[in-house]
Design an enzyme around this catalytic site. Structure first.
Site, short mmCIF file in Angstrom:
data_model
loop_
_atom_site.label_atom_id
_atom_site.label_comp_id
_atom_site.label_asym_id
_atom_site.label_seq_id
_atom_site.Cartn_x
_atom_site.Cartn_y
_atom_site.Cartn_z
N GLU A 286 -11.30 -24.86 6.63
CA GLU A 286 -11.92 -23.95 7.59
C GLU A 286 -12.02 -24.58 8.97
OE1 GLU A 286 -14.78 -20.89 5.47
OE2 GLU A 286 -15.95 -22.05 6.90
N HIS A 307 -0.22 -33.96 -15.59
CA HIS A 307 0.52 -33.20 -16.60
C HIS A 307 0.75 -31.76 -16.17
CE1 HIS A 307 0.22 -36.48 -19.60
NE2 HIS A 307 -0.79 -36.81 -18.81
N LYS A 421 -13.58 -9.56 6.12
CA LYS A 421 -14.88 -8.87 6.06
C LYS A 421 -14.80 -7.51 6.77
CE LYS A 421 -17.83 -12.98 6.21
NZ LYS A 421 -18.79 -13.71 7.04
O1 PA5 Z 1 -18.80 -22.80 6.66
C1 PA5 Z 1 -19.09 -21.67 6.99
O2 PA5 Z 1 -19.57 -21.40 8.10
C2 PA5 Z 1 -18.92 -20.51 6.02
O3 PA5 Z 1 -18.30 -20.92 4.86
C3 PA5 Z 1 -20.27 -19.93 5.67
O4 PA5 Z 1 -21.07 -20.93 5.12
C4 PA5 Z 1 -20.11 -18.76 4.69
O5 PA5 Z 1 -19.26 -17.78 5.23
C5 PA5 Z 1 -21.46 -18.15 4.37
O6 PA5 Z 1 -22.08 -17.70 5.52
P1 PA5 Z 1 -23.64 -17.42 5.55
O7 PA5 Z 1 -24.36 -18.70 5.30
O8 PA5 Z 1 -23.90 -16.90 6.93
O9 PA5 Z 1 -23.94 -16.41 4.48
#
Ligand code: PA5
Length: 446
Positions: A286, A307, A421
């Protein structure tokens, strides 16, 4: 430091002067980070978090953990992405992937709201039958669909079982300090709340209340975890690649990436690392995968995956490198027994410790993979405990930030996560998305 970077097995892929040539870029990345002038500069709270955390809240976390330990059989931790991976990784790494089935005096911990699966939700509800339950719901935005659905379900369950007042005592909310639906709701209902700091993004939040509450409930020493991370933050403050293993890891990755090594496989020989790998994958994927760039983070557990994916790593497309995390002392050993009949022909191993076999498998595999054209970065970790894991978490977080800057991306945003989303909301008929709904439905029809 309990962590040592061994770059011996990349030396045939990287020439000595390449470190020299990349050093100015690393120094610049470090300056951007330390002076808070780089992209995503408002999300650098994690850099000093191991020391500059809210001590009053930390004490409240420990108190709440004790209360949860004393009042339930099952803690349901609701969250997705950065709001759950860190806690699960730490619990499975330090306790066990089989934590819930072990004999112990702490509650079982299950993670919910990290997928959209009726099977998974129904299973958890069945597990909760007849058990005392507490809930920790974690969402920085307070609006993420997956955890919101799970929270709706488990809140209703708790209210049915304990009444509204009883449920209030069993629900712990970790969210933004002021904003979001969840915060508003928690304030209205009077739930105990913990804060996701404004300047700490989800995937960098394991050492905040996001990770710490459930980690403490599992009986893990969170002070030691923070102390390890703090030690790492001091140890990795010099940008000199000859003195800073964390930055050297970032530099090696970047040098290899520019040679076409676009996939990094994180390898470990311990199944308890599997969720840690998932945490690492989110952190790097990310943070770096954007603007058409980035190293794809993959992972394996050896020797299991020797394996399955082993063939590909040895002999497939040569666009990858490996990072092997070798934990010298996991605290466990097992001597292979002698069999007088030696029917299986294994007596050449009798009396040898399984750790020796594992180490030998690792050494043999590294040499084979290097011979096969796969650079291997070796991260040597002295032992398995809270302090050292704190160091390791910080090592990867800091290195990830430097890596992102080396590749000229903002390591602290995640614009790509929004795309699915938006489409999902539109297709599900969320008010405000009417035009997009029509457009997407048309595309699906065709
Ligand atoms: O690292 C990040 O920012 C994302 O993975 C969020 O943690 C994830 O989308 C969850 O978001 P939130 O904590 O707002 O529900």
């Amino acid at each position: 430091m309990s962590i040592k970077l061994n770059d011996k097995y990349v030396s045939s892929f990287i020439r000595a002067h390449e470190y020299e040539y990349i050093q100015p870029q690393v120094t610049m990345a470090d300056q951007k980070l330390r002076s808070k002038t780089g992209p995503g500069k408002d999300f650098l709270g994690w850099v000093h978090l191991p020391e500059e955390y809210d001590k009053e809240e930390f004490a409240r976390i420990q108190k709440a953990a004790k209360k949860i330990q004393g009042s339930c059989d099952v803690l349901i931790v609701i969250g997705i992405g950065g709001s759950y991976l860190g806690a699960r990784a730490v619990i499975e790494y330090l306790k066990s992937p089989l934590y819930n089935t072990l004999k112990k005096d702490t509650p079982d911990i299950y993670f919910a709201g990290n997928c959209i699966s009726a099977d998974s939700l129904n299973e958890l509800l069945a597990i909760c039958e007849g058990k005392d339950i507490c809930v920790n719901v974690i969402s920085k935005s307070g609006t993420t669909t997956e955890p919101a659905i799970a929270f709706r379900v488990f809140r209703a369950l708790l209210e049915k079982k304990y009444g509204k007042a009883g449920a209030k005592d069993r629900i712990f909310v970790t969210t933004d300090k002021a904003r979001g639906t969840l915060k508003k709701f928690a304030t209205e209902e009077g739930y105990e709340t913990f804060v996701v700091p404004d300047d700490v993004g989800g995937r960098f939040s394991v050492l905040s209340a996001v990770g710490l509450l459930s980690i403490a409930v599992a009986g893990i020493d969170i002070e030691q975890l923070m102390a390890g991370a703090a030690a790492a933050s001091h140890a990795y403050s010099d940008p000199d690649l000859n003195k800073n293993d964390c930055y050297r890891y970032a530099a090696i990755r970047n040098i290899l990436y520019r040679k076409g090594k676009v996939t990094e496989v994180l390898a470990s020989y311990e199944p308890f690392s599997a969720m840690f790998h998932e945490w690492w994958k989110q952190l790097y994927g990310e943070s770096e995968g954007k603007d058409g760039k980035g190293i794809y983070p993959a992972s394996v557990i050896f020797s299991t995956d020797l394996h399955s994916l082993g063939q590909f790593i040895q002999d497939g497309n040569r666009n990858l490198f490996e990072t092997v995390v070798d934990i010298a002392d996991t605290g466990s050993s097992y001597e292979i027994p002698m069999d007088p009949d030696n029917i299986d022909g294994l007596n050449f191993l009798s009396g040898k410790d399984l750790n020796l076999v594992k180490k030998t498998a690792m050494q043999g595999t590294i040499l084979a993979h290097v011979d096969g054209g796969v650079p291997n970065i070796l991260i040597e970790v002295s032992e398995k405990n809270e302090f050292v894991l704190g160091e390791l978490l910080y090592f990867f977080e800091l290195s990830c930030a430097i890596s992102g800057y080396l590749n000229s991306v903002n390591p602290f945003d995640q614009p790509g996560v929004e795309s699915y989303k938006k489409n999902m909301f539109a297709l599900l008929g969320k008010p405000g998305y009417e035009d997009l709904k029509a457009e997407l439905e048309e595309r699906l029809k065709n």
